[in-house]
Design a protein around this motif. Structure first.
Motif, short mmCIF file in Angstrom:
data_model
loop_
_atom_site.label_atom_id
_atom_site.label_comp_id
_atom_site.label_asym_id
_atom_site.label_seq_id
_atom_site.Cartn_x
_atom_site.Cartn_y
_atom_site.Cartn_z
N PRO A 2 -1.37 5.11 -11.61
CA PRO A 2 -1.60 5.68 -10.28
C PRO A 2 -1.47 7.20 -10.31
N SER A 3 -2.20 7.82 -9.41
CA SER A 3 -2.13 9.28 -9.31
C SER A 3 -0.82 9.68 -8.62
N HIS A 4 -0.55 10.97 -8.69
CA HIS A 4 0.66 11.51 -8.05
C HIS A 4 0.65 11.24 -6.55
N ASP A 5 -0.51 11.39 -5.91
CA ASP A 5 -0.62 11.16 -4.46
C ASP A 5 -0.37 9.69 -4.11
N GLU A 6 -0.88 8.77 -4.92
CA GLU A 6 -0.67 7.34 -4.66
C GLU A 6 0.80 6.98 -4.81
N THR A 7 1.44 7.52 -5.85
CA THR A 7 2.87 7.26 -6.08
C THR A 7 3.69 7.80 -4.92
N ALA A 9 2.66 8.25 -1.81
CA ALA A 9 2.38 7.43 -0.63
C ALA A 9 3.17 6.12 -0.67
N VAL A 10 3.23 5.47 -1.83
CA VAL A 10 3.99 4.23 -1.95
C VAL A 10 5.47 4.49 -1.74
N THR A 11 5.99 5.55 -2.34
CA THR A 11 7.40 5.90 -2.19
C THR A 11 7.74 6.18 -0.73
N SER A 13 6.14 5.07 1.92
CA SER A 13 6.01 3.81 2.67
C SER A 13 7.26 2.97 2.53
#
Length: 87
Positions: A2-7, A9-11, A13
């Motif tokens: 996953p990209s930095h932005d996806e990581t 966003a998950v964190t 959330s």
């Protein structure tokens, strides 16, 4: 991977979800403070009662009840101490 932005966003959330759960617990969502007796409290003539699972008592702040056992089957509430009888 996953990209930095996806990581991020998950964190975020997960952090928001945990915060919502924590605030719900603090606010008492779920009725955790209500007595566990099925039939509700007896009339005002009874100061302390049980349903075989919990013991509840009238206190100046309202009702105070114990925590039920893990495999308890509640019965009809019965008075343990009439009002006006000292503890």
């Amino acid at each position: 991977m996953p990209s930095h932005d996806e990581t991020l966003a998950v964190t975020l959330s997960i952090a928001v979800a945990l915060l919502v759960v924590l605030l719900a617990v603090i606010a008492g969502v779920g009725g955790g403070s209500q007595p566990a007796t099925q039939g509700g409290p007896p009339g005002p003539a009874c100061a302390e009662w049980t349903d075989g699972c919990v013991v509840c008592r009238r206190v100046p702040e309202g009702l105070a009840c114990s925590t039920p056992g893990i495999a308890c089957v509640p019965a009809a509430p019965r008075c343990l101490r009439p009002a006006g009888v000292p503890i």
